[in-house]
Enzyme design. Structure first.
Site, PDB file in Angstrom:
ATOM      1  N   HIS A 184       0.848  -1.196   0.000  1.00 19.79           N
ATOM      2  CA  HIS A 184       0.000   0.000   0.000  1.00 19.79           C
ATOM      3  C   HIS A 184       0.877   1.238   0.000  1.00 19.79           C
ATOM      4  CE1 HIS A 184      -3.168   2.843   1.133  1.00 19.79           C
ATOM      5  NE2 HIS A 184      -3.975   1.952   0.581  1.00 19.79           N
TER       6      HIS A 184
ATOM      7  N   GLU B   7      -7.874  -5.274  -0.410  1.00 16.36           N
ATOM      8  CA  GLU B   7      -8.357  -6.056  -1.538  1.00 16.36           C
ATOM      9  C   GLU B   7      -8.224  -7.556  -1.344  1.00 16.36           C
ATOM     10  OE1 GLU B   7     -10.121  -4.229  -2.994  1.00 16.36           O
ATOM     11  OE2 GLU B   7      -9.243  -3.087  -4.639  1.00 16.36           O
TER      12      GLU B   7
HETATM   13  N1  ACO Z   1       3.853  -7.722  -4.488  1.00 14.13           N
HETATM   14  C1  ACO Z   1       5.192  -7.745  -4.682  1.00 14.13           C
HETATM   15  N2  ACO Z   1       5.981  -6.653  -4.585  1.00 14.13           N
HETATM   16  C2  ACO Z   1       5.392  -5.493  -4.305  1.00 14.13           C
HETATM   17  C3  ACO Z   1       4.005  -5.376  -4.101  1.00 14.13           C
HETATM   18  C4  ACO Z   1       3.228  -6.556  -4.199  1.00 14.13           C
HETATM   19  N3  ACO Z   1       1.912  -6.536  -4.018  1.00 14.13           N
HETATM   20  N4  ACO Z   1       3.701  -4.097  -3.840  1.00 14.13           N
HETATM   21  C5  ACO Z   1       4.845  -3.400  -3.884  1.00 14.13           C
HETATM   22  N5  ACO Z   1       5.879  -4.258  -4.167  1.00 14.13           N
HETATM   23  C6  ACO Z   1       7.285  -3.926  -4.281  1.00 14.13           C
HETATM   24  C7  ACO Z   1       7.595  -3.258  -5.592  1.00 14.13           C
HETATM   25  O1  ACO Z   1       7.901  -4.206  -6.585  1.00 14.13           O
HETATM   26  C8  ACO Z   1       8.780  -2.404  -5.207  1.00 14.13           C
HETATM   27  O2  ACO Z   1       9.904  -3.262  -5.139  1.00 14.13           O
HETATM   28  P1  ACO Z   1      11.371  -2.732  -5.604  1.00 14.13           P
HETATM   29  O3  ACO Z   1      11.782  -1.762  -4.545  1.00 14.13           O
HETATM   30  O4  ACO Z   1      12.184  -3.985  -5.642  1.00 14.13           O
HETATM   31  O5  ACO Z   1      11.186  -2.093  -6.954  1.00 14.13           O
HETATM   32  C9  ACO Z   1       8.465  -1.970  -3.790  1.00 14.13           C
HETATM   33  O6  ACO Z   1       7.588  -2.969  -3.266  1.00 14.13           O
HETATM   34  C10 ACO Z   1       7.786  -0.617  -3.698  1.00 14.13           C
HETATM   35  O7  ACO Z   1       6.712  -0.601  -4.629  1.00 14.13           O
HETATM   36  P2  ACO Z   1       6.010   0.715  -5.148  1.00 14.13           P
HETATM   37  O8  ACO Z   1       5.467   0.445  -6.512  1.00 14.13           O
HETATM   38  O9  ACO Z   1       6.901   1.899  -4.989  1.00 14.13           O
HETATM   39  O10 ACO Z   1       4.858   0.895  -4.117  1.00 14.13           O
HETATM   40  P3  ACO Z   1       3.617   1.841  -4.312  1.00 14.13           P
HETATM   41  O11 ACO Z   1       3.439   2.575  -3.069  1.00 14.13           O
HETATM   42  O12 ACO Z   1       3.675   2.636  -5.549  1.00 14.13           O
HETATM   43  O13 ACO Z   1       2.493   0.735  -4.565  1.00 14.13           O
HETATM   44  C11 ACO Z   1       0.557  -0.528  -4.630  1.00 14.13           C
HETATM   45  C12 ACO Z   1       1.341   0.539  -3.847  1.00 14.13           C
HETATM   46  C13 ACO Z   1       0.262  -0.009  -6.033  1.00 14.13           C
HETATM   47  C14 ACO Z   1      -0.764  -0.808  -3.924  1.00 14.13           C
HETATM   48  C15 ACO Z   1       1.424  -1.802  -4.717  1.00 14.13           C
HETATM   49  O14 ACO Z   1       1.723  -2.273  -3.430  1.00 14.13           O
HETATM   50  C16 ACO Z   1       0.768  -2.886  -5.545  1.00 14.13           C
HETATM   51  O15 ACO Z   1       0.930  -2.891  -6.762  1.00 14.13           O
HETATM   52  N6  ACO Z   1       0.047  -3.859  -4.897  1.00 14.13           N
HETATM   53  C17 ACO Z   1      -0.626  -4.898  -5.626  1.00 14.13           C
HETATM   54  C18 ACO Z   1      -1.957  -4.409  -6.174  1.00 14.13           C
HETATM   55  C19 ACO Z   1      -2.984  -4.163  -5.081  1.00 14.13           C
HETATM   56  O16 ACO Z   1      -3.090  -4.918  -4.130  1.00 14.13           O
HETATM   57  N7  ACO Z   1      -3.779  -3.105  -5.284  1.00 14.13           N
HETATM   58  C20 ACO Z   1      -4.812  -2.698  -4.320  1.00 14.13           C
HETATM   59  C21 ACO Z   1      -4.354  -1.551  -3.496  1.00 14.13           C
HETATM   60  S1  ACO Z   1      -5.511  -1.169  -2.210  1.00 14.13           S
HETATM   61  C22 ACO Z   1      -6.651  -0.166  -2.941  1.00 14.13           C
HETATM   62  O17 ACO Z   1      -6.413   0.532  -3.865  1.00 14.13           O
HETATM   63  C23 ACO Z   1      -8.014  -0.165  -2.403  1.00 14.13           C
END
Ligand code: ACO
Length: 525
Positions: free
Chosen positions: A411, A464
């Site tokens: 998140h 989610e």
């Molecule tokens: N699985 C694996 N790795 C992840 C995940 C995940 N679910 N989420 C983040 N990471 C990793 C990224 O790959 C990144 O790794 P790196 O440093 O090696 O490149 C690191 O964690 C940071 O990721 P960011 O993209 O900077 O995190 P951001 O804050 O932009 O993302 C998000 C938040 C979009 C929710 C992300 O965690 C994600 O894509 N989750 C999966 C989709 C999801 O569950 N969406 C629902 C969100 S809740 C809602 O909207 C109601």
């Protein structure tokens, strides 16, 4: 371009940027003298000091030395924990021995420390004596003062940037806490029904029983769609996915009801439009879902609240009270959540004074993406693909190792467990069943795998992951997961639109041009 914000960020990344503001020190920016209290000062007195001086923290001093810092956030935690502000001492809630800065340190160091630790305030100490406090507010204020006409550059994704004020609610990522108005959203979900929360967000207070009845009647009055509009809906019901059909349906309903631009109506009319749209969304969804399948539309009932009514309209059978309550709680949990992408979208659109339906259509577009509201069905697809808990470790490892994101984890704001996930886990467990058991077990493996393969990223379960499980157990088809999320969020979006309308300023940021340098001669044909 003088770019204060960027310069502070550049220092954060260890790069020095040469421009006037880089000369600023903590001493230049801090508030001085600092407002202080003693460890045994009561929380009530400390809160009074903050209010009186219009500040967000007091430094706790013992024998002339900094012993701690107490912030507004601590006061809220104390209030949420049921502390008596008249008797509870500051000592019990302050951060003891906080990090401190020296007045000669560069402003960039303060920025880096505040940003990295997600602090909002740091005491400034010289030769062991407290000389001030530096806060995020000081830094942001300096940025706007110093930049003058020049642009400020925000971090990508606007992470951590405050773009508006709101009295709707907030999310505190470090504490795993979020609230609607002055109430914990999770507490509301535990004890109230969806319409109460709707009323709270719309009118600023929870209804009593009589007012709830009145509000339910008002919602029911908007829930029946006119026959002429049904014909229009029938033509689009099978034109796309349920979410696409909902987006189109709202656009058509806005036109059918001749919703006026926000510039041309008053708050009362906009609020009536908001109630009308919110009440129509579950009906739009259920009727188009049935129409697309060649089934007869099931009319909404005036004796059922929204969640039970939605289940009734979808299936045409008497809703199970357990499922109806679980769905009701899911809707409460999902109603609003700070300045997320879809809410921000709704506010940006309403800042142009477009009509309410336009704002909601845009918000649905933002919600549809897998990084936002499009994840719950994907999280369930993941559970299907894993199938059995014995497969979880290998499946999840291989997914993360190949750079896939595990749906329902991570998140932007939460650095601890998402309270929505924690609450929905209990709702799911109340409903029970093999899918719930699998989800609980897979969650544990996923958290372990993420911790190992993505160390330090603080990836926890988000809303989610259990949203899909709960909706599935309530009998909601998978392609209605995100649209059902939209049923709840429409309430949040519309309330934000009303708030934007009440104190509007057009959102109009800038972008830094990085293409070929202009002007270049236009080539002849
Ligand atoms: N699985 C694996 N790795 C992840 C995940 C995940 N679910 N989420 C983040 N990471 C990793 C990224 O790959 C990144 O790794 P790196 O440093 O090696 O490149 C690191 O964690 C940071 O990721 P960011 O993209 O900077 O995190 P951001 O804050 O932009 O993302 C998000 C938040 C979009 C929710 C992300 O965690 C994600 O894509 N989750 C999966 C989709 C999801 O569950 N969406 C629902 C969100 S809740 C809602 O909207 C109601």
């Amino acid at each position: 371009m003088i770019n204060v914000y960027n310069s502070l960020l550049a220092r954060d990344n260890g790069v020095m940027v040469q421009h006037p503001v880089s000369a600023l020190t903590v001493g230049d920016l801090m508030s001085s003298p600092a407002v202080t209290c003693a460890e045994n000062t009561s929380l009530g007195e400390a809160a009074g000091l903050m209010q009186h001086h219009d500040i967000g923290s007091v430094v706790v001093v013992e024998e002339g030395k900094v012993a701690g810092i107490l912030t507004e956030r601590d006061l809220l935690r104390a209030a949420a924990g049921g502390s008596d502000p008249n008797t509870e001492p500051v000592r019990a809630w302050m951060t003891a021995n906080p990090d401190v800065l020296g007045p000669e340190e560069p402003a960039g160091t303060a920025w880096a420390s505040l940003r990295h630790h997600r602090y909002r305030h740091l005491p400034v100490v010289e030769d062991g004596n407290l000389v001030g406090v530096v806060s995020m507010r000081n830094l942001m204020g300096a940025a706007s003062l110093t930049a003058g006409d020049a642009s400020l550059e925000a971090p990508r994704g606007l992470e951590g940037v405050i773009v508006a004020t709101t009295a709707v609610g907030d999310v505190r990522g470090h504490e795993g806490f979020y609230h609607y108005r002055q109430y914990s959203a999770v507490d509301l979900a535990a004890s109230r029904q969806f319409e109460d929360v709707w009323h709270l967000l719309l009118f600023g207070e929870l209804p009593d029983l009589a007012r709830r009845r009145e509000f339910l009647d008002e919602l029911h009055a908007h829930a029946t769609l006119p026959e002429s509009f049904r014909h229009v809906l029938a033509t689009v019901a099978s034109a796309g996915s349920p979410l696409e059909v909902l987006r189109t349906g709202i656009s058509l309903l806005g036109a059918h009801r001749a919703l006026q631009p926000l510039s041309d109506i008053d708050q009362a009319t906009a609020r009536a439009d908001a109630i009308g749209l919110g009440a129509a969304v579950p009906v739009l969804l259920a009727s188009t879902y049935r129409l697309a399948r060649g089934l007869q539309v099931v009319e909404p009932r005036s004796d059922l609240p929204l969640a039970a009514n939605y289940l009734w309209m979808l299936s045409g059978t008497e809703p199970d009270p357990e499922q109806a309550r679980a769905l009701d709680q899911y809707l409460i949990i999902a109603t609003d959540h700070g300045f997320n992408a879809s809410t921000f979208t709704a506010r940006v659109i309403s800042s142009t004074q477009a009509d309410l339906a336009s704002a909601i259509c845009g918000a649905i577009g933002a919600l549809s993406g897998p990084l936002h509201g499009g994840a719950p069905s994907r999280a369930l697809d993941m559970l299907d693909a894993i199938g059995r808990v014995e497969n979880a470790e290998a499946w999840l490892r291989s997914a993360v190792a190949s750079d896939q994101r595990l749906m329902g984890f991570g998140h932007r704001i939460y650095r601890t467990e998402d309270p929505r996930a924690a609450f929905l886990r209990t709702v799911a467990q109340r409903l029970g069943g093999p899918l719930v058991d699998l989800a609980v077990e897979v969650e544990q493996v996923a958290l372990r795998v993420l911790d190992e393969l993505k160390p330090g990223r603080e990836l926890h379960t988000n809303l989610e992951f259990y949203a899909g499980v709960v909706m599935d157990r309530c009998g909601i088809p998978r392609d209605l997961f995100t649209p059902t999320f939209a049923v709840a969020r429409t309430v949040g979006w519309t309330v934000h639109v009303l708030e934007q309308m009440a104190d509007n300023r057009l959102f109009r940021p800038s972008a830094r041009y990085v293409g070929p340098p202009p002007p270049q001669p236009v080539p002849d044909l």
